[in-house]
Write a protein that holds these residues in place. Structure first.
Motif, PDB file in Angstrom:
ATOM      1  N   CYS A 140       6.787  20.233 -16.090  1.00  0.00           N
ATOM      2  CA  CYS A 140       6.246  19.096 -15.364  1.00  0.00           C
ATOM      3  C   CYS A 140       6.845  17.765 -15.861  1.00  0.00           C
ATOM      4  O   CYS A 140       8.021  17.512 -15.674  1.00  0.00           O
ATOM      5  CB  CYS A 140       4.729  19.143 -15.487  1.00  0.00           C
ATOM      6  SG  CYS A 140       3.851  18.229 -14.235  1.00  0.00           S
ATOM      7  N   VAL A 166       9.124  17.778 -12.725  1.00  0.00           N
ATOM      8  CA  VAL A 166       8.477  17.292 -11.502  1.00  0.00           C
ATOM      9  C   VAL A 166       9.471  16.583 -10.585  1.00  0.00           C
ATOM     10  O   VAL A 166      10.291  15.792 -11.052  1.00  0.00           O
ATOM     11  CB  VAL A 166       7.352  16.297 -11.856  1.00  0.00           C
ATOM     12  CG1 VAL A 166       6.759  15.673 -10.600  1.00  0.00           C
ATOM     13  CG2 VAL A 166       6.257  17.008 -12.593  1.00  0.00           C
ATOM     14  N   ASN A 219       6.509  22.689 -12.611  1.00  0.00           N
ATOM     15  CA  ASN A 219       5.142  22.286 -12.340  1.00  0.00           C
ATOM     16  C   ASN A 219       4.126  22.769 -13.347  1.00  0.00           C
ATOM     17  O   ASN A 219       4.400  23.651 -14.144  1.00  0.00           O
ATOM     18  CB  ASN A 219       4.730  22.809 -10.964  1.00  0.00           C
ATOM     19  CG  ASN A 219       4.806  21.713  -9.936  1.00  0.00           C
ATOM     20  OD1 ASN A 219       4.475  20.579 -10.247  1.00  0.00           O
ATOM     21  ND2 ASN A 219       5.260  22.024  -8.749  1.00  0.00           N
ATOM     22  N   GLN A 220       2.897  22.220 -13.219  1.00  0.00           N
ATOM     23  CA  GLN A 220       1.822  22.612 -14.125  1.00  0.00           C
ATOM     24  C   GLN A 220       1.515  24.102 -14.001  1.00  0.00           C
ATOM     25  O   GLN A 220       1.033  24.713 -14.934  1.00  0.00           O
ATOM     26  CB  GLN A 220       0.559  21.765 -13.873  1.00  0.00           C
ATOM     27  CG  GLN A 220      -0.299  22.143 -12.689  1.00  0.00           C
ATOM     28  CD  GLN A 220       0.303  21.770 -11.348  1.00  0.00           C
ATOM     29  OE1 GLN A 220       1.305  21.068 -11.279  1.00  0.00           O
ATOM     30  NE2 GLN A 220      -0.286  22.253 -10.288  1.00  0.00           N
TER      31      GLN A 220
END
Length: 241
Positions: A140, A166, A219-220
């Motif tokens: 992220c 991200v 991403n998370q």
């Protein structure tokens, strides 16, 4: 695939920044980006330390613990007194020798956009760990922490390397554009071969990239996959597909 690395040591690094802008909403690390790798490493037999840019209590983005976002790993954290103590008393990165660890993992969250990419101490220590053959990565906003690191030749560590973080599109979609650093923009500017997946909303686009000893996730939701990959690259043993 799942891996174990008994006797291994992992360091998870988070932001110390807890606000969006000067007087904005509370933020910090995205909970799952800290809890997922923590438990993956722990369950894989590793010893796990937590550090942050300034040390002490790690700010956790309150939104990331809302019930509809919260992961099973976050639930484990919320009933794990020992982990909570570690998060309240994180090491200051200045006080650690990163070469004592097999894995250095950079957690993201909006707070990371304010301090990870600006910390010369972090840059120097990641450079040392990389030169010592360690596995480095994150998800992220975490890969911003690679920006000030250098390879053995003194070139920016990310230059010419395949990695992800991200997307600019996601930053716009979530309308959090006031942070000083945006991962895709900064990594491209530093010469990285940035890559990503896209989706109707990039929040749901998952992507993991391995380039030698650099392992990054977009991403998370990539925390588990990145942590497992890092254990594999660090010489872990595969226990199941």
């Amino acid at each position: 695939a799942e891996y174990t690395l008994p006797e291994g040591r992992a360091l998870i690094i988070t932001t110390s920044h807890d606000r969006l802008g000067e007087k904005g909403d509370k933020t910090g690390v995205a909970a799952s980006e800290m809890t997922e790798p923590y438990y993956v490493f722990k369950d894989g037999g590793m010893k796990v330390d937590l550090a942050s840019i300034q040390g002490g209590e790690i700010p956790i983005d309150p939104m990331s613990l809302w019930w509809f976002i919260r992961s099973a790993y976050d639930d484990r954290y919320l009933s794990d007194g020992m982990f909570q103590q570690q998060a309240k008393n994180s090491y200051r990165i200045d006080d650690l020798d990163f070469t004592n660890y097999d894995i250095i993992y950079l957690a993201g969250g909006w707070g990371a956009a304010y301090d990870l990419g600006y910390s010369t101490v972090l840059g120097r220590k990641i450079s040392e760990a990389y030169a010592a053959g360690k596995v480095i990565g994150g998800v992220c906003h975490g890969p911003l922490g690679l920006l000030l690191a250098r390879d053995e030749q003194g070139k920016p560590l990310v230059a010419g390397r395949r990695l992800t973080a991200v997307t600019d599109k996601q930053v716009k979609e979530l309308r959090i554009t006031m942070t000083p650093q945006h991962p895709e923009r900064e990594l491209r500017a530093a010469g990285a071969k940035y890559e990503s997946q896209t989706a109707f909303q990039d929040l749901f686009a998952n992507h993991v990239v391995v380039d030698g000893r650099l392992v990054t996730g977009q991403n998370q939701n990539d925390g588990v996959a990145v942590a497992q990959k890092m254990m594999e690259v660090a010489g872990g043993e595969r226990i199941r597909e």
